[in-house]
Motif scaffolding. Structure first.
Motif, PDB file in Angstrom:
ATOM      1  N   ARG A 145       0.832  -1.193   0.000  1.00 23.57           N
ATOM      2  CA  ARG A 145       0.000   0.000   0.000  1.00 23.57           C
ATOM      3  C   ARG A 145       0.874   1.253   0.000  1.00 23.57           C
ATOM      4  NH1 ARG A 145      -5.321  -0.088   1.495  1.00 23.57           N
ATOM      5  NH2 ARG A 145      -4.899  -2.018   2.631  1.00 23.57           N
ATOM      6  N   ALA A 146       1.945   1.209   0.783  1.00 20.85           N
ATOM      7  CA  ALA A 146       2.849   2.359   0.855  1.00 20.85           C
ATOM      8  C   ALA A 146       3.428   2.689  -0.519  1.00 20.85           C
ATOM      9  CB  ALA A 146       3.969   2.084   1.847  1.00 20.85           C
ATOM     10  N   LEU A 147       3.666   1.660  -1.307  1.00 19.50           N
ATOM     11  CA  LEU A 147       4.252   1.883  -2.628  1.00 19.50           C
ATOM     12  C   LEU A 147       3.181   2.001  -3.705  1.00 19.50           C
ATOM     13  CD1 LEU A 147       7.226  -0.591  -2.385  1.00 19.50           C
ATOM     14  CD2 LEU A 147       7.286   1.901  -2.301  1.00 19.50           C
ATOM     15  N   GLU A 148       1.933   1.975  -3.282  1.00 21.83           N
ATOM     16  CA  GLU A 148       0.821   2.073  -4.235  1.00 21.83           C
ATOM     17  C   GLU A 148       0.873   0.988  -5.295  1.00 21.83           C
ATOM     18  OE1 GLU A 148       0.413   5.974  -5.790  1.00 21.83           O
ATOM     19  OE2 GLU A 148       0.680   6.918  -3.827  1.00 21.83           O
ATOM     20  N   ILE A 149       1.271  -0.203  -4.881  1.00 19.68           N
ATOM     21  CA  ILE A 149       1.264  -1.335  -5.804  1.00 19.68           C
ATOM     22  C   ILE A 149      -0.064  -2.068  -5.633  1.00 19.68           C
ATOM     23  CG2 ILE A 149       2.341  -3.531  -6.370  1.00 19.68           C
ATOM     24  CD1 ILE A 149       4.979  -2.382  -5.381  1.00 19.68           C
ATOM     25  N   PRO A 150      -0.843  -2.148  -6.703  1.00 18.90           N
ATOM     26  CA  PRO A 150      -2.149  -2.812  -6.604  1.00 18.90           C
ATOM     27  C   PRO A 150      -1.960  -4.280  -6.255  1.00 18.90           C
ATOM     28  CG  PRO A 150      -1.872  -1.719  -8.731  1.00 18.90           C
ATOM     29  CD  PRO A 150      -0.540  -1.737  -8.077  1.00 18.90           C
ATOM     30  N   CYS A 151      -2.816  -4.787  -5.412  1.00 20.21           N
ATOM     31  CA  CYS A 151      -2.673  -6.195  -5.078  1.00 20.21           C
ATOM     32  C   CYS A 151      -4.015  -6.898  -4.944  1.00 20.21           C
ATOM     33  CB  CYS A 151      -1.833  -6.389  -3.825  1.00 20.21           C
ATOM     34  SG  CYS A 151      -2.738  -6.195  -2.300  1.00 20.21           S
ATOM     35  N   VAL A 152      -3.929  -8.208  -5.005  1.00 21.11           N
ATOM     36  CA  VAL A 152      -5.078  -9.093  -4.854  1.00 21.11           C
ATOM     37  C   VAL A 152      -4.677 -10.101  -3.794  1.00 21.11           C
ATOM     38  CG1 VAL A 152      -6.237 -11.012  -5.982  1.00 21.11           C
ATOM     39  CG2 VAL A 152      -6.030  -8.832  -7.182  1.00 21.11           C
ATOM     40  N   THR A 153      -5.589 -10.447  -2.928  1.00 19.70           N
ATOM     41  CA  THR A 153      -5.231 -11.413  -1.890  1.00 19.70           C
ATOM     42  C   THR A 153      -5.922 -12.746  -2.132  1.00 19.70           C
ATOM     43  OG1 THR A 153      -7.040 -10.794  -0.410  1.00 19.70           O
ATOM     44  CG2 THR A 153      -5.000  -9.570  -0.189  1.00 19.70           C
ATOM     45  N   ILE A 154      -5.284 -13.805  -1.666  1.00 18.00           N
ATOM     46  CA  ILE A 154      -5.951 -15.104  -1.637  1.00 18.00           C
ATOM     47  C   ILE A 154      -6.282 -15.359  -0.177  1.00 18.00           C
ATOM     48  CG2 ILE A 154      -5.659 -17.590  -1.926  1.00 18.00           C
ATOM     49  CD1 ILE A 154      -4.333 -17.141  -4.499  1.00 18.00           C
ATOM     50  N   GLU A 155      -7.524 -15.519   0.086  1.00 20.30           N
ATOM     51  CA  GLU A 155      -8.146 -15.455   1.421  1.00 20.30           C
ATOM     52  C   GLU A 155      -8.289 -13.982   1.815  1.00 20.30           C
ATOM     53  OE1 GLU A 155      -9.688 -17.820   2.506  1.00 20.30           O
ATOM     54  OE2 GLU A 155      -8.770 -19.376   1.273  1.00 20.30           O
ATOM     55  N   ARG A 156      -9.348 -13.698   2.535  1.00 22.08           N
ATOM     56  CA  ARG A 156      -9.691 -12.317   2.864  1.00 22.08           C
ATOM     57  C   ARG A 156      -8.638 -11.637   3.724  1.00 22.08           C
ATOM     58  NH1 ARG A 156     -15.258 -13.621   2.169  1.00 22.08           N
ATOM     59  NH2 ARG A 156     -16.089 -11.960   0.865  1.00 22.08           N
ATOM     60  N   ASN A 157      -8.530 -10.344   3.561  1.00 18.15           N
ATOM     61  CA  ASN A 157      -7.685  -9.535   4.410  1.00 18.15           C
ATOM     62  C   ASN A 157      -8.476  -9.158   5.658  1.00 18.15           C
ATOM     63  OD1 ASN A 157      -6.111  -7.650   5.613  1.00 18.15           O
ATOM     64  ND2 ASN A 157      -6.134  -6.183   3.901  1.00 18.15           N
ATOM     65  N   PRO A 158      -8.051  -9.657   6.805  1.00 17.20           N
ATOM     66  CA  PRO A 158      -8.848  -9.433   8.019  1.00 17.20           C
ATOM     67  C   PRO A 158      -9.029  -7.946   8.343  1.00 17.20           C
ATOM     68  CG  PRO A 158      -6.755 -10.540   8.505  1.00 17.20           C
ATOM     69  CD  PRO A 158      -6.880 -10.485   7.038  1.00 17.20           C
ATOM     70  N   ILE A 159      -8.090  -7.138   7.914  1.00 17.93           N
ATOM     71  CA  ILE A 159      -8.186  -5.699   8.159  1.00 17.93           C
ATOM     72  C   ILE A 159      -9.311  -5.088   7.339  1.00 17.93           C
ATOM     73  CG2 ILE A 159      -6.991  -3.493   7.906  1.00 17.93           C
ATOM     74  CD1 ILE A 159      -5.888  -5.226  10.075  1.00 17.93           C
ATOM     75  N   ASP A 160      -9.506  -5.633   6.166  1.00 17.69           N
ATOM     76  CA  ASP A 160     -10.466  -5.036   5.238  1.00 17.69           C
ATOM     77  C   ASP A 160     -11.261  -6.166   4.573  1.00 17.69           C
ATOM     78  OD1 ASP A 160     -11.833  -3.516   3.490  1.00 17.69           O
ATOM     79  OD2 ASP A 160     -10.132  -3.003   2.205  1.00 17.69           O
ATOM     80  N   PRO A 161     -12.127  -6.783   5.359  1.00 14.47           N
ATOM     81  CA  PRO A 161     -12.805  -8.015   4.905  1.00 14.47           C
ATOM     82  C   PRO A 161     -13.697  -7.784   3.694  1.00 14.47           C
ATOM     83  CG  PRO A 161     -13.163  -7.573   7.253  1.00 14.47           C
ATOM     84  CD  PRO A 161     -12.603  -6.334   6.666  1.00 14.47           C
ATOM     85  N   LYS A 162     -14.038  -6.513   3.450  1.00 16.82           N
ATOM     86  CA  LYS A 162     -14.946  -6.270   2.330  1.00 16.82           C
ATOM     87  C   LYS A 162     -14.221  -5.926   1.040  1.00 16.82           C
ATOM     88  CE  LYS A 162     -17.660  -3.702   4.856  1.00 16.82           C
ATOM     89  NZ  LYS A 162     -18.663  -2.716   5.267  1.00 16.82           N
ATOM     90  N   ASP A 163     -12.908  -5.988   1.090  1.00 16.92           N
ATOM     91  CA  ASP A 163     -12.128  -5.715  -0.107  1.00 16.92           C
ATOM     92  C   ASP A 163     -12.531  -6.693  -1.207  1.00 16.92           C
ATOM     93  OD1 ASP A 163     -10.312  -5.156  -2.023  1.00 16.92           O
ATOM     94  OD2 ASP A 163      -8.528  -5.612  -0.849  1.00 16.92           O
ATOM     95  N   PRO A 164     -13.024  -6.157  -2.323  1.00 15.62           N
ATOM     96  CA  PRO A 164     -13.497  -7.045  -3.393  1.00 15.62           C
ATOM     97  C   PRO A 164     -12.365  -7.701  -4.169  1.00 15.62           C
ATOM     98  CG  PRO A 164     -13.666  -4.767  -4.087  1.00 15.62           C
ATOM     99  CD  PRO A 164     -13.181  -4.738  -2.660  1.00 15.62           C
ATOM    100  N   TRP A 165     -11.165  -7.154  -4.021  1.00 16.63           N
ATOM    101  CA  TRP A 165     -10.045  -7.714  -4.777  1.00 16.63           C
ATOM    102  C   TRP A 165      -9.442  -8.900  -4.042  1.00 16.63           C
ATOM    103  CZ3 TRP A 165     -10.108  -6.327  -9.547  1.00 16.63           C
ATOM    104  CH2 TRP A 165     -10.521  -5.042  -9.905  1.00 16.63           C
ATOM    105  N   CYS A 166     -10.226  -9.931  -3.877  1.00 20.51           N
ATOM    106  CA  CYS A 166      -9.669 -11.107  -3.208  1.00 20.51           C
ATOM    107  C   CYS A 166     -10.336 -12.390  -3.674  1.00 20.51           C
ATOM    108  CB  CYS A 166      -9.750 -10.962  -1.697  1.00 20.51           C
ATOM    109  SG  CYS A 166     -11.317 -11.433  -1.003  1.00 20.51           S
ATOM    110  N   VAL A 167      -9.611 -13.460  -3.508  1.00 18.06           N
ATOM    111  CA  VAL A 167     -10.119 -14.796  -3.797  1.00 18.06           C
ATOM    112  C   VAL A 167     -10.290 -15.480  -2.455  1.00 18.06           C
ATOM    113  CG1 VAL A 167      -9.579 -17.016  -4.818  1.00 18.06           C
ATOM    114  CG2 VAL A 167      -8.947 -14.924  -5.999  1.00 18.06           C
ATOM    115  N   THR A 168     -11.423 -16.066  -2.239  1.00 21.48           N
ATOM    116  CA  THR A 168     -11.646 -16.676  -0.933  1.00 21.48           C
ATOM    117  C   THR A 168     -12.202 -18.082  -1.083  1.00 21.48           C
ATOM    118  OG1 THR A 168     -13.068 -16.525   1.005  1.00 21.48           O
ATOM    119  CG2 THR A 168     -13.784 -15.361  -0.940  1.00 21.48           C
ATOM    120  N   SER A 169     -11.799 -18.916  -0.158  1.00 21.68           N
ATOM    121  CA  SER A 169     -12.404 -20.247  -0.152  1.00 21.68           C
ATOM    122  C   SER A 169     -13.497 -20.194   0.902  1.00 21.68           C
ATOM    123  CB  SER A 169     -11.375 -21.318   0.191  1.00 21.68           C
ATOM    124  OG  SER A 169     -10.814 -21.073   1.447  1.00 21.68           O
TER     125      SER A 169
END
Lengths: 355, 355
Positions: A145-169
């Motif tokens: 985030r500090a470097l403004e590099i866009p990212c996608v997570t696999i499994e939700r980010n607990p800090i931001d659970p509503k982030d749509p850019w993620c793949v979740t099981s």
DNA sequence: CTTGTAGCACAAATCGATTTTTCAGCTCGC
DNA sequence: GCGAGCTGAAAAATCGATTTGTGCTACAAG
């Protein structure tokens, strides 16, 4: 030496000379931009093909501002080297599949070292990143985030659970299916070993269990297990369970690393799986497969997760609207550990997708 | 979007402007090249530091002809996704450690997709490559050679066993140590399960066994096991062994994937490890650790292998003379499976380096 | 006959760094 | 007093591609 066979590799200039046109025209011809006579275009394409011309990625990257490199960041601590490891085989499948998927989009995957300070990351030319299993206050997410590099997570980010850019099981659903499966095999008192504090994961397992237990009027038999040391923690917890007045007749193991400890505790107590007690694991892997007997488990399908993540990331880089979190449902691998002798053999390889 | 925070990232020009010098001077100052007044150099370094300047890797790469990217090529087939997998956790440790080691040299690691045609590789800007476990007529080696990309292998290349640009584990010596260890624990008839055709590896195991057996007047009890399907092959071979007139009293398992099948065969036959029979594995991993009981095994030390490979590759890229094949000796992890009750507990964590 | 416009291709600028060459100013020696 | 030699720094060329702007030709419209 250097980039490929840099000494002999054809440049756009070489192609231009060979085709008797300017480099501009070659570029336009190969990228389908600008106005070029069809015949000229065809000729240039032929020449380029014949010369084995491939645009230099570095040059393209420099001009376009896109390096064509996506970072893959695994959740391995500096202790990935230690004996007490996480599900490395799962991560390997994920990494391998990510490489393939990203390559399919014309980009390549860079493997980021497990431990890396944010500073060092600035030196690296990356367009985007795929972060695996983000945790609370994950430094990887912060660094990106500090470097403004866009990212996608696999499994939700607990800090931001509503982030749509993620793949979740669908972890909760998986637990539900396992409980259902064990129940169908005759289990009456199913216990759950849930990892202590492991992102959104543990919470989903707990919630799913609670709601299922409520629906089925089963006493809640959940026990948190410390992630480290995994073996001893699981051993201790399961040992204690078996000494209960009314011990469980089935166990759902929430994390792969608890498998050896659990199985040892059962063996020590003389319990035979599946005759005395049924066992199932929420995450498939080497431990589940190689156990004796092999354990029923949910295959998280890292290949599909990786494919989805690569696609999401590409969309994000292309500035498209988020196509929502992508849920990848697992596949139930039924093995010996959950098949009560005499019962009808249940269906294996069952897709656990929500209907 | 794009490379890092490309929009806001400081270029060499920005630094030059801020320091009231030319870009040339900035470059010289930061790289210590050219003649610059010490005071000017210090000032520029300060300014650069303050602005958080980091040279754009793409630009540097374009100019210098070095991309700063090393490829890591794992020996995974398209079936890495299947259940019947190799030692993925070993590869993950290796990959992770390689990323760290290469990053330490200022470069980054690119993960090549398991299956990749040589053509596609030309598009990728790589300085060098690390190839894991090359096999006979390995397409990876061929592809790299065709593109004149320098590479280093982990484990010997069977086509060119004398290639000094490789890191090797002393497989033969490891087998010897295991035999020695089992023998010290009282084993008289030690069998070896050796993988069928798996690079130079299987051959070294076989040779070491043969020579040891000769020295110790032991009957040669070597059995080749098909790599696929690993479980069934091992199961069948071990089952047959146990039906011999004089069955072995110890087994050395040559490949990790044979562990589950072997253990199953033993369990089915009612043999208790280590009481009835000792077991040891030539390669440590999840299977060996998670088995019941845990199996004595040789930790190949992927971290040290990776470090050595990264260093060799760097040397090769720098045009240095080959510093010979680097042999990384494993560490003997003694576990329950090889400790005959009553015997003196042997030393574990023993470094198997050749004295 | 001139002007407008479309088609096709090229020259030049650009991306951000490094490397080579040039140059101004200063000192020194003869 | 003038060329040689040195110092410190800048200008220009380069890496290999893409993008912008320019130019030429041919043909139609005014």
């Amino acid at each position: 030496m250097g980039v490929g066979r840099s000494s002999s590799r054809a440049t756009i200039r070489d192609v231009a000379t060979a085709a008797r046109v300017s480099p501009t025209t070659v570029s336009h011809a190969l990228n389908g931009k600008g106005r070029i006579h069809p015949r000229t275009r065809a000729r240039i394409q032929q020449v380029a093909e014949r010369m084995g011309y491939q645009a230099n990625r570095l040059a393209v990257g420099l001009r376009s501002g896109r390096s064509g490199v996506q970072a893959l960041w695994l959740p391995l601590g500096p202790d990935a080297t230690a004996n007490d490891t996480l599900a490395l085989d799962y991560y390997m499948r994920l990494a391998s599949a990510t490489a393939t998927a990203v390559f399919g989009h014309g980009d390549v995957v860079m493997l980021l070292p497990p431990v890396l300070e944010g500073q060092d990351l600035t030196a690296v030319a990356v367009d985007g990143a795929i972060v695996i299993d983000p945790g609370e206050g994950d430094r990887r997410i912060e660094a990106l985030r500090a470097l403004e590099i866009p990212c996608v997570t696999i499994e939700r980010n607990p800090i931001d659970p509503k982030d749509p850019w993620c793949v979740t099981s669908d972890t909760g659903h998986h637990v539900e299916c396992l409980l259902e499966h064990l129940s169908a095999q005759g289990a009456q008192r199913i216990a759950l070993l849930v990892p202590e504090a492991f992102g959104a994961w543990a919470e989903e397992q707990r919630a799913a269990y609670r709601s299922w237990a409520l629906d089925h009027r089963q006493e809640r038999l959940t026990r948190p297990v410390a992630l480290r040391p995994a073996f001893e923690s699981a051993l201790r917890v399961v040992r204690a369970m078996l000494r209960w007045q009314r011990p469980p007749d089935a166990i759902v193991i929430g994390a792969e690393r608890f498998v050896p400890g659990t199985m040892r505790a059962l063996a020590d107590a003389g319990r035979v799986v599946p005759n005395d007690l049924l066992v199932a694991v929420a995450v498939d892997g080497n431990y589940a497969r190689g156990s004796n007997p092999p354990l029923t488990a949910v295959d998280l399908q890292p290949e599909r997760q990786a494919t989805a993540a690569a696609e999401l990331l590409r969309n994000r880089l292309d500035g498209l609207a988020p196509s929502g979190p992508r849920t990848i449902s697992g596949i139930l691998q039924v093995r010996t550990s959950s098949q009560r002798p005499g019962r009808r053999q249940p269906q294996t390889g069952k897709f656990l997708g929500v209907s």
